[in-house]
Design a protein around this motif. Structure first.
Motif, short mmCIF file in Angstrom:
data_model
loop_
_atom_site.label_atom_id
_atom_site.label_comp_id
_atom_site.label_asym_id
_atom_site.label_seq_id
_atom_site.Cartn_x
_atom_site.Cartn_y
_atom_site.Cartn_z
N GLU A 5 1.16 -1.08 0.21
CA GLU A 5 0.36 -0.13 0.21
C GLU A 5 1.76 1.28 0.20
O GLU A 5 0.23 2.44 -0.49
CB GLU A 5 -0.95 -0.60 1.18
N PHE A 6 2.09 1.21 0.56
CA PHE A 6 2.81 2.08 0.81
C PHE A 6 3.66 2.71 -0.80
O PHE A 6 3.39 3.44 -1.13
CB PHE A 6 3.53 1.74 2.26
N LYS A 7 3.95 1.88 -1.52
CA LYS A 7 4.22 1.87 -2.61
C LYS A 7 3.61 1.76 -3.55
O LYS A 7 3.97 3.19 -4.52
CB LYS A 7 5.42 0.58 -2.96
N LYS A 8 2.17 2.04 -3.57
CA LYS A 8 0.90 1.88 -4.24
C LYS A 8 0.72 4.09 -4.08
O LYS A 8 0.58 4.59 -5.10
CB LYS A 8 -0.23 1.38 -3.71
N ASN A 13 1.75 9.14 -6.22
CA ASN A 13 1.90 10.54 -5.85
C ASN A 13 3.37 10.55 -7.02
O ASN A 13 2.36 11.94 -7.79
CB ASN A 13 2.81 10.43 -4.72
N ILE A 14 3.59 9.97 -7.45
CA ILE A 14 4.28 10.48 -8.74
C ILE A 14 4.00 10.98 -10.07
O ILE A 14 3.91 11.63 -10.39
CB ILE A 14 5.45 8.89 -9.10
N SER A 38 9.21 0.33 -15.51
CA SER A 38 10.32 0.79 -13.95
C SER A 38 9.32 1.85 -13.97
O SER A 38 8.95 1.59 -12.58
CB SER A 38 11.32 1.00 -14.13
N ILE A 39 9.15 2.94 -14.70
CA ILE A 39 8.04 4.73 -14.23
C ILE A 39 6.65 3.86 -14.19
O ILE A 39 5.99 3.89 -13.08
CB ILE A 39 8.21 5.75 -15.04
N GLY A 40 6.38 3.22 -15.08
CA GLY A 40 4.74 2.34 -15.22
C GLY A 40 4.79 1.90 -13.79
O GLY A 40 3.97 1.46 -13.18
N LYS A 41 6.03 0.95 -13.77
CA LYS A 41 5.75 -0.44 -12.52
C LYS A 41 5.86 0.55 -11.11
O LYS A 41 4.73 -0.18 -10.44
CB LYS A 41 6.43 -1.59 -12.45
N MET A 42 6.72 1.59 -11.00
CA MET A 42 6.29 2.23 -9.48
C MET A 42 5.11 2.94 -9.61
O MET A 42 4.64 3.31 -8.34
CB MET A 42 8.00 3.65 -9.77
N GLU A 43 4.40 3.52 -10.73
CA GLU A 43 2.88 4.59 -10.76
C GLU A 43 2.30 2.82 -10.34
O GLU A 43 1.27 3.72 -9.34
CB GLU A 43 3.17 4.91 -11.77
#
Length: 72
Positions: A5-8, A13-14, A38-43
């Motif tokens: 949840e924290f990563k999501k 926010n990104i 990697s940006i998509g996965k982070m988002e």
């Protein structure tokens, strides 16, 4: 709150800030020296990231890194 949840929340926010700045994922990725994937996965909260990565993304977005951790 668990780690996923924290990563999501960081990812949302990104994405929110990126969209406000009218940047495409590929543009953010290029400027931050990351891949679009990697940006998509982070988002989506599907990828771990380092503090260095958060600083790099924040720099490209012209924000303080702590802004990515603001969940209000």
């Amino acid at each position: 709150m668990d780690i996923n949840e924290f990563k999501k929340k960081i990812g949302l926010n990104i994405k929110s800030i990126r969209v406000k700045k009218e940047l495409k994922q590929v543009e953010l990725a290029d400027f931050a020296q990351l891949t679009r994937g990697s940006i998509g996965k982070m988002e989506r909260g599907q990828q771990n990231f380092t503090i260095e990565t958060l600083f790099s993304i924040a720099s490209v977005l012209e924000i303080e890194p702590k802004s990515l951790l603001d969940f209000d």
